[in-house]
Design a protein around this motif. Structure first.
Motif, mmCIF file in Angstrom:
data_model
loop_
_atom_site.group_PDB
_atom_site.id
_atom_site.type_symbol
_atom_site.label_atom_id
_atom_site.label_comp_id
_atom_site.label_asym_id
_atom_site.label_seq_id
_atom_site.Cartn_x
_atom_site.Cartn_y
_atom_site.Cartn_z
ATOM 1 N N ARG A 74 1.045 12.898 2.315
ATOM 2 C CA ARG A 74 0.901 11.768 1.390
ATOM 3 C C ARG A 74 2.254 11.191 1.026
ATOM 4 O O ARG A 74 2.331 10.152 0.391
ATOM 5 C CB ARG A 74 0.194 12.232 0.098
ATOM 6 C CG ARG A 74 -1.161 12.867 0.294
ATOM 7 C CD ARG A 74 -2.196 11.926 0.862
ATOM 8 N NE ARG A 74 -2.562 10.839 -0.050
ATOM 9 C CZ ARG A 74 -3.601 10.878 -0.890
ATOM 10 N NH1 ARG A 74 -4.383 11.945 -0.922
ATOM 11 N NH2 ARG A 74 -3.883 9.852 -1.675
ATOM 12 N N LYS A 90 -0.236 6.732 1.339
ATOM 13 C CA LYS A 90 1.126 7.283 1.446
ATOM 14 C C LYS A 90 2.010 6.606 0.396
ATOM 15 O O LYS A 90 1.821 5.430 0.073
ATOM 16 C CB LYS A 90 1.729 6.980 2.841
ATOM 17 C CG LYS A 90 1.062 7.698 4.006
ATOM 18 C CD LYS A 90 1.395 9.178 4.058
ATOM 19 C CE LYS A 90 2.619 9.577 4.854
ATOM 20 N NZ LYS A 90 2.576 9.465 6.279
ATOM 21 N N PHE A 129 12.084 1.298 6.222
ATOM 22 C CA PHE A 129 10.629 1.134 6.347
ATOM 23 C C PHE A 129 10.206 -0.335 6.396
ATOM 24 O O PHE A 129 9.026 -0.627 6.543
ATOM 25 C CB PHE A 129 9.911 1.837 5.186
ATOM 26 C CG PHE A 129 10.283 3.282 5.084
ATOM 27 C CD1 PHE A 129 9.778 4.211 5.994
ATOM 28 C CD2 PHE A 129 11.171 3.724 4.110
ATOM 29 C CE1 PHE A 129 10.144 5.556 5.912
ATOM 30 C CE2 PHE A 129 11.544 5.063 4.023
ATOM 31 C CZ PHE A 129 11.021 5.971 4.933
ATOM 32 N N GLN A 181 5.742 9.648 2.159
ATOM 33 C CA GLN A 181 6.416 9.017 3.298
ATOM 34 C C GLN A 181 7.922 9.282 3.263
ATOM 35 O O GLN A 181 8.552 9.451 4.291
ATOM 36 C CB GLN A 181 6.138 7.502 3.273
ATOM 37 C CG GLN A 181 6.685 6.723 4.445
ATOM 38 C CD GLN A 181 6.133 7.195 5.787
ATOM 39 O OE1 GLN A 181 5.010 7.677 5.870
ATOM 40 N NE2 GLN A 181 6.928 7.085 6.838
ATOM 41 N N SER A 182 8.500 9.316 2.051
ATOM 42 C CA SER A 182 9.934 9.617 1.944
ATOM 43 C C SER A 182 10.255 10.073 0.522
ATOM 44 O O SER A 182 9.448 9.876 -0.396
ATOM 45 C CB SER A 182 10.778 8.388 2.303
ATOM 46 O OG SER A 182 10.762 7.442 1.243
ATOM 47 N N HIS A 225 6.278 6.549 -1.399
ATOM 48 C CA HIS A 225 7.669 7.006 -1.470
ATOM 49 C C HIS A 225 7.858 7.565 -2.878
ATOM 50 O O HIS A 225 7.357 6.986 -3.843
ATOM 51 C CB HIS A 225 8.635 5.839 -1.256
ATOM 52 C CG HIS A 225 8.405 5.100 0.026
ATOM 53 N ND1 HIS A 225 8.851 5.568 1.245
ATOM 54 C CD2 HIS A 225 7.764 3.925 0.284
ATOM 55 C CE1 HIS A 225 8.495 4.712 2.197
ATOM 56 N NE2 HIS A 225 7.832 3.707 1.644
ATOM 57 N N THR A 261 7.303 -2.086 8.602
ATOM 58 C CA THR A 261 6.282 -1.099 9.005
ATOM 59 C C THR A 261 5.180 -1.110 7.946
ATOM 60 O O THR A 261 5.334 -1.734 6.891
ATOM 61 C CB THR A 261 6.860 0.331 9.082
ATOM 62 O OG1 THR A 261 7.099 0.801 7.737
ATOM 63 C CG2 THR A 261 8.165 0.370 9.860
ATOM 64 N N ARG A 262 4.103 -0.372 8.203
ATOM 65 C CA ARG A 262 3.037 -0.345 7.186
ATOM 66 C C ARG A 262 3.446 0.479 5.964
ATOM 67 O O ARG A 262 2.733 0.536 4.966
ATOM 68 C CB ARG A 262 1.730 0.189 7.781
ATOM 69 C CG ARG A 262 1.858 1.500 8.518
ATOM 70 C CD ARG A 262 0.555 1.799 9.224
ATOM 71 N NE ARG A 262 -0.416 2.309 8.263
ATOM 72 C CZ ARG A 262 -0.902 3.536 8.320
ATOM 73 N NH1 ARG A 262 -0.486 4.370 9.254
ATOM 74 N NH2 ARG A 262 -1.794 3.940 7.440
ATOM 75 N N TYR A 263 4.603 1.134 6.062
ATOM 76 C CA TYR A 263 5.084 1.923 4.915
ATOM 77 C C TYR A 263 6.150 1.175 4.111
ATOM 78 O O TYR A 263 6.858 1.773 3.312
ATOM 79 C CB TYR A 263 5.623 3.274 5.400
ATOM 80 C CG TYR A 263 4.579 4.043 6.182
ATOM 81 C CD1 TYR A 263 3.377 4.408 5.578
ATOM 82 C CD2 TYR A 263 4.775 4.370 7.523
ATOM 83 C CE1 TYR A 263 2.393 5.087 6.282
ATOM 84 C CE2 TYR A 263 3.793 5.051 8.241
ATOM 85 C CZ TYR A 263 2.603 5.401 7.619
ATOM 86 O OH TYR A 263 1.627 6.069 8.319
ATOM 87 N N ARG A 275 0.805 -1.227 0.000
ATOM 88 C CA ARG A 275 0.000 0.000 0.000
ATOM 89 C C ARG A 275 0.840 1.279 0.000
ATOM 90 O O ARG A 275 0.301 2.378 0.012
ATOM 91 C CB ARG A 275 -0.945 0.024 1.227
ATOM 92 C CG ARG A 275 -1.860 -1.178 1.374
ATOM 93 C CD ARG A 275 -2.692 -1.515 0.149
ATOM 94 N NE ARG A 275 -3.414 -0.401 -0.452
ATOM 95 C CZ ARG A 275 -3.584 -0.250 -1.744
ATOM 96 N NH1 ARG A 275 -3.086 -1.118 -2.597
ATOM 97 N NH2 ARG A 275 -4.251 0.776 -2.203
ATOM 98 N N CYS A 276 2.154 1.134 0.061
ATOM 99 C CA CYS A 276 3.002 2.345 0.072
ATOM 100 C C CYS A 276 4.155 2.141 -0.921
ATOM 101 O O CYS A 276 5.306 1.967 -0.526
ATOM 102 C CB CYS A 276 3.527 2.588 1.493
ATOM 103 S SG CYS A 276 4.374 4.178 1.682
#
Length: 290
Positions: free
Chosen positions: A107, A82, A256, A109-110, A84, A259-261, A23-24
């Motif tokens: 929105r 979110k 990441f 994350q990185s 990257h 994690t969820r990201y 999802r990210c």
């Protein structure tokens, strides 16, 4: 191809590759002359390691706010909360502007900023920015080609430039004019709005379209950013130094994992980390030999 605006002529073209359960994902934003496929080396390698990556090509937008609004709608359409962002040159500037635009409900994350800049005035073109839309395509192409390296180049770099020239040929007048307008329109990044986003700054030590001042400005703007330096690679290191660029991307995204990201499928993590170690060991051995 996806249309998210009311205007049907605004079409986003994209490659969405790798596991859909992520999802990210990592989204790639091309430079002025680039299309979505200039990142094919990253798509092939990173999806093989279990990452979800999306490479984009922008519709015709004439100002940064319009771009940011369209990009936000695209993320909504893809149901991505979110992401990257990896931005090359203009792509990196737009990635920063988008992070700034969404700072109240983040929105981004990185960020990985490759050969990028934070202030369009470095091109000394702000006064012509408003006339690009009038110029014929061949003139616009000439402006862009003026920034490509010339002179003796190693085979990979020569191939990279040939590929980019080919991509440039595929862009129409309005696509090119709008990108040059975004590239040169008077604008700069407000760093306090994106202070908390993890950033990796990727740049090259050999000749590129970016001045030393522009690079120094980026380091000043992001004092805590990780730095990914490539000894060579010119304007398009993701094409001609793809193994090094892909390694730096993996190192950036490691923070990441779990994690969820995470941009990677959890079941692929251990295999991917072994691969990272193998490549970095190989790179450091090569470095010692030199």
């Amino acid at each position: 191809q996806i249309i998210v605006d009311d205007d049907d002529s605004k079409v986003w073209s994209l490659y969405d590759a790798g596991p859909r359960n992520i999802r990210c994902p990592l989204i790639f934003l091309p430079p002025v002359s680039g299309t979505a496929d200039v990142f094919f080396q990253q798509i092939l390698a990173l999806t093989g390691w279990g990452y979800r990556v999306i490479a984009l090509q922008y519709p015709v937008y004439w100002d940064h706010l319009e771009f940011c609004d369209g990009f936000r709608k695209l993320l909504d359409h893809l149901q991505l909360d979110k992401v990257h962002l990896f931005g090359a040159s203009l792509g990196g500037f737009l990635a920063q502007k988008f992070a700034e635009y969404t700072h109240k409900s983040p929105r981004v994350q990185s960020l990985i900023l490759c050969n990028s800049f934070s202030d369009t005035s470095i091109f000394n073109q702000t006064w012509t920015a408003n006339s690009f839309w009038l110029m014929p395509a061949f003139m616009l192409k000439k402006i862009v080609l003026g920034n490509f390296a010339s002179g003796p180049l190693d085979p990979e770099m020569a191939d990279g430039i040939d590929f980019m020239v080919d991509r440039l040929e595929s862009l129409g007048q309005s696509e090119l004019a709008s990108r040059l307008t975004l590239n040169c329109q008077n604008s700069y990044v407000e760093p306090h709005k994106i202070r908390d986003i993890p950033v990796t700054i990727m740049d090259v030590f050999d000749q590129s379209a970016l001045s030393t001042e522009a690079k120094e400005e980026m380091y000043k703007l992001y004092p805590n950013a990780r730095r990914a330096h490539l000894k060579t690679g010119g304007n398009f290191p993701y094409l001609c130094r793809s193994a090094e660029v892909n390694l730096y991307i993996q190192i950036h995204l490691l923070q990441f994992h779990g994690t969820r990201y995470a941009a990677i499928d959890p079941s692929m993590v251990s295999a991917e980390e072994l691969e990272v170690q193998k490549i970095s060991l190989h790179a450091s051995n090569e470095h010692e030999e030199q």
